[in-house]
Design an enzyme around this catalytic site. Sequence first.
Site, PDB file in Angstrom:
ATOM      1  N   GLY A  29     -11.774  -1.545  -4.672  1.00  0.00           N
ATOM      2  CA  GLY A  29     -11.962  -0.947  -3.345  1.00  0.00           C
ATOM      3  C   GLY A  29     -12.179   0.552  -3.490  1.00  0.00           C
ATOM      4  O   GLY A  29     -11.761   1.346  -2.638  1.00  0.00           O
ATOM      5  N   ALA A  30     -12.877   0.916  -4.583  1.00  0.00           N
ATOM      6  CA  ALA A  30     -12.950   2.331  -4.969  1.00  0.00           C
ATOM      7  C   ALA A  30     -13.748   3.208  -4.002  1.00  0.00           C
ATOM      8  O   ALA A  30     -13.561   4.422  -3.983  1.00  0.00           O
ATOM      9  CB  ALA A  30     -13.541   2.455  -6.357  1.00  0.00           C
ATOM     10  N   LEU A  34      -8.848   4.530   1.652  1.00  0.00           N
ATOM     11  CA  LEU A  34      -7.584   4.932   1.030  1.00  0.00           C
ATOM     12  C   LEU A  34      -7.844   5.803  -0.207  1.00  0.00           C
ATOM     13  O   LEU A  34      -7.175   6.807  -0.441  1.00  0.00           O
ATOM     14  CB  LEU A  34      -6.787   3.684   0.628  1.00  0.00           C
ATOM     15  N   LYS A 172       0.294  -2.132   0.933  1.00  0.00           N
ATOM     16  CA  LYS A 172       0.786  -2.880   2.083  1.00  0.00           C
ATOM     17  C   LYS A 172      -0.380  -3.142   3.039  1.00  0.00           C
ATOM     18  O   LYS A 172      -1.364  -2.413   2.946  1.00  0.00           O
ATOM     19  CB  LYS A 172       1.913  -2.114   2.788  1.00  0.00           C
ATOM     20  N   ASP A 201       5.079   1.102  -0.758  1.00  0.00           N
ATOM     21  CA  ASP A 201       5.434   1.481   0.606  1.00  0.00           C
ATOM     22  C   ASP A 201       5.460   3.000   0.530  1.00  0.00           C
ATOM     23  O   ASP A 201       6.394   3.573  -0.048  1.00  0.00           O
ATOM     24  CB  ASP A 201       6.812   0.937   0.985  1.00  0.00           C
ATOM     25  N   HIS A 202       4.428   3.661   1.038  1.00  0.00           N
ATOM     26  CA  HIS A 202       4.292   5.088   0.715  1.00  0.00           C
ATOM     27  C   HIS A 202       5.450   5.924   1.272  1.00  0.00           C
ATOM     28  O   HIS A 202       5.692   7.027   0.811  1.00  0.00           O
ATOM     29  CB  HIS A 202       2.923   5.644   1.133  1.00  0.00           C
ATOM     30  N   LYS A 206       7.967   9.636  -0.208  1.00  0.00           N
ATOM     31  CA  LYS A 206       8.181  10.921   0.474  1.00  0.00           C
ATOM     32  C   LYS A 206       9.471  11.551  -0.039  1.00  0.00           C
ATOM     33  O   LYS A 206      10.500  10.864  -0.124  1.00  0.00           O
ATOM     34  CB  LYS A 206       8.284  10.715   1.994  1.00  0.00           C
ATOM     35  N   GLU A 240       4.189   8.616  16.186  1.00  0.00           N
ATOM     36  CA  GLU A 240       2.915   9.231  15.785  1.00  0.00           C
ATOM     37  C   GLU A 240       2.147   9.609  17.038  1.00  0.00           C
ATOM     38  O   GLU A 240       2.227   8.894  18.046  1.00  0.00           O
ATOM     39  CB  GLU A 240       2.073   8.239  14.994  1.00  0.00           C
ATOM     40  N   ASP A 259       2.520  -3.256  10.690  1.00  0.00           N
ATOM     41  CA  ASP A 259       1.990  -2.025  10.089  1.00  0.00           C
ATOM     42  C   ASP A 259       3.104  -1.045   9.715  1.00  0.00           C
ATOM     43  O   ASP A 259       3.024  -0.375   8.691  1.00  0.00           O
ATOM     44  CB  ASP A 259       1.017  -1.370  11.089  1.00  0.00           C
ATOM     45  N   HIS A 264       7.976   0.391   6.450  1.00  0.00           N
ATOM     46  CA  HIS A 264       8.559   1.744   6.480  1.00  0.00           C
ATOM     47  C   HIS A 264       9.901   1.792   7.227  1.00  0.00           C
ATOM     48  O   HIS A 264      10.862   2.401   6.762  1.00  0.00           O
ATOM     49  CB  HIS A 264       7.608   2.738   7.138  1.00  0.00           C
ATOM     50  N   LYS A 364       2.430   4.434  18.152  1.00  0.00           N
ATOM     51  CA  LYS A 364       1.268   5.334  18.063  1.00  0.00           C
ATOM     52  C   LYS A 364       1.019   5.941  19.435  1.00  0.00           C
ATOM     53  O   LYS A 364       1.452   5.409  20.448  1.00  0.00           O
ATOM     54  CB  LYS A 364       0.039   4.555  17.611  1.00  0.00           C
TER      55      LYS A 364
HETATM   56  C1  BG6 Z   1       0.624   3.690   7.280  1.00  0.00           C
HETATM   57  C2  BG6 Z   1       0.173   2.946   8.505  1.00  0.00           C
HETATM   58  O1  BG6 Z   1       1.331   2.835   6.420  1.00  0.00           O
HETATM   59  O2  BG6 Z   1       1.475   4.763   7.672  1.00  0.00           O
HETATM   60  C3  BG6 Z   1      -0.507   3.883   9.481  1.00  0.00           C
HETATM   61  O3  BG6 Z   1      -0.715   1.916   8.111  1.00  0.00           O
HETATM   62  C4  BG6 Z   1       0.362   5.071   9.806  1.00  0.00           C
HETATM   63  O4  BG6 Z   1      -0.838   3.191  10.683  1.00  0.00           O
HETATM   64  C5  BG6 Z   1       0.848   5.716   8.511  1.00  0.00           C
HETATM   65  O5  BG6 Z   1      -0.386   5.998  10.562  1.00  0.00           O
HETATM   66  C6  BG6 Z   1       1.864   6.803   8.811  1.00  0.00           C
HETATM   67  O6  BG6 Z   1       2.142   7.469   7.620  1.00  0.00           O
HETATM   68  P1  BG6 Z   1       2.644   8.970   7.630  1.00  0.00           P
HETATM   69  O7  BG6 Z   1       2.891   9.270   6.194  1.00  0.00           O
HETATM   70  O8  BG6 Z   1       1.551   9.796   8.253  1.00  0.00           O
HETATM   71  O9  BG6 Z   1       3.879   8.983   8.466  1.00  0.00           O
END
Ligand code: BG6
Length: 516
Positions: A29-30, A34, A172, A201-202, A206, A240, A259, A264, A364
């Site tokens: 998916g380069a 993302l 994810k 899970d980004h 953090k 958000e 999502d 998260h 959101k």
């Molecule tokens: C992602 C979601 O995992 O996290 C997005 O798919 C969301 O919908 C985003 O906007 C929020 O990440 P962050 O780091 O901006 O809080």
Amino acid sequence: MQKIRPSVTPQDVVCAEVAAPPTTLVVFGASGDLVRRKLLISLLQIFKRGLLSEQFYLLGAGRKELSDEKFRQIAQQAIQESCGSVSVKQLESFIDKFYYISGDYSNASFYSNIKIKLDELDKKHRVDGGVLFYLAVPPFLYSTIAEHLGKAGLSCSDEAGSGRQVRLIVEKPFGRDLQSAVELNRIIHRCFDESQVYRIDHYLGKETVQNILMFRFANTIFEPVWNRNFVDHIQITIAESIGVEHRGGYYDRAGAIRDMFQNHMLQMLALVAMEPPTSFEADHIRDEKVKLLSSIRPLKPDELDSFFVRGQYGPGSINGRAVVGYRAEPGINPQSKTDTFVAAKLFIDNWRWKGVPFYLRTGKRLASKDTEIAITFKKVPHSMFLSAGLGDMPENVLVLQIQPEEGISLSFQAKRPGSKICMGTLNMNFSYQDVFGVTMPEAYQRLLLDCMLGDQTLFTRYDGVETAWQLLTPVIESWQNRDCSPYEYAAGSDSFAAADNLIESDGRKWRKLTGI
Ligand code: BG6
């Protein structure tokens, strides 16, 4: 505001970063979003900090037909758009190690071609270290690619005793419900051992989320009060102000529950509520998180609506700018019943937390971007200032602010200058920006580096993902079976009546959103 300055201690030596070993990064998916928005920039930062091995190269893989040259041009443009401060020379030597291969993800010949290409590039770059396969593709392709990698013999670590480590990075969402997550784990485990799998899970990358563990377990003063005897309730918020942007196709099938909430939100809950692990080892931490998630009280079908509330944004305005409602966003079904907001009240049935409500909300197009965990302590049992009219004093609140301004604050009551009984709420604030003077690194930097180093601490294990789905699948199914419509809230608002009622019916209030 009182500024706190860090002092230099012997522990500072622990802060030295370990550089990545020789690595091949294959990104499926380069040419996608993302890669352009997050991965390239994060890799570049790792490179600029001197942590990327000389023996590194990136092979982009995708459906689109691109030459190496064209792929490098796209990468260069993406980097320049999002990161001004890079010299042409630096950028060129970084991008010089990028290659591209195109093919059909469901065709075995694509993977044999990848194998041939990797052999050729390994020799050219003298890479004999780890290979990372990064699945930055739509989720329905995860199992196809993992299976093909296995069949092509690309998933085996240490082939012919080379000492080479192969790892699979999966973005994810991991599954859509319990059944699909179990199935995906089963397929992946046919070709990859769990020790090779890195589920992203980004939020766990953090700095401020990682700090939850340091704050709780590297101090003695908080743990004794971190329980049902002292804590009234905990609120976890990820608000958000952005909408679905250009991700309508994906988002309309996912909603806020898949999502943000399944991953998260529940990961933050696990970190703030879990028991102390024996050590900072990946599996010790992951064991405790899974134990915590499995202690969340499951909900009976008839009580779901009192514990979960979903909303969807309608038209409104953000920072004085009119914005459309969710159903009018590009790629969204105009009759969509997808949630863009979820609030929940959860209880953890264990010795530490019995009876303490955890209120979670994410949405959101809310009034501001604000991610925080707020621990509200119990009120004083008796006010000795009652005769002066100070019977009901505010609780102490400890806030772990994750975004946008990372920090920690504690509110308490104190004497104000003035008459004898003159009291007010004060805040003791610690701000990362003020103290360390640096902007927080992008979460993907940490995560990519850890994948290269083979450290799984910040990645979710198969049972963690499944336990989270186990809790939420009945909720999602109930909404689907009853064809429930979410409540509408105006874009730019803080909340709406049904979400407020979830907490106000317990005599408490949501904290005000305070971000930007
Ligand atoms: C992602 C979601 O995992 O996290 C997005 O798919 C969301 O919908 C985003 O906007 C929020 O990440 P962050 O780091 O901006 O809080």
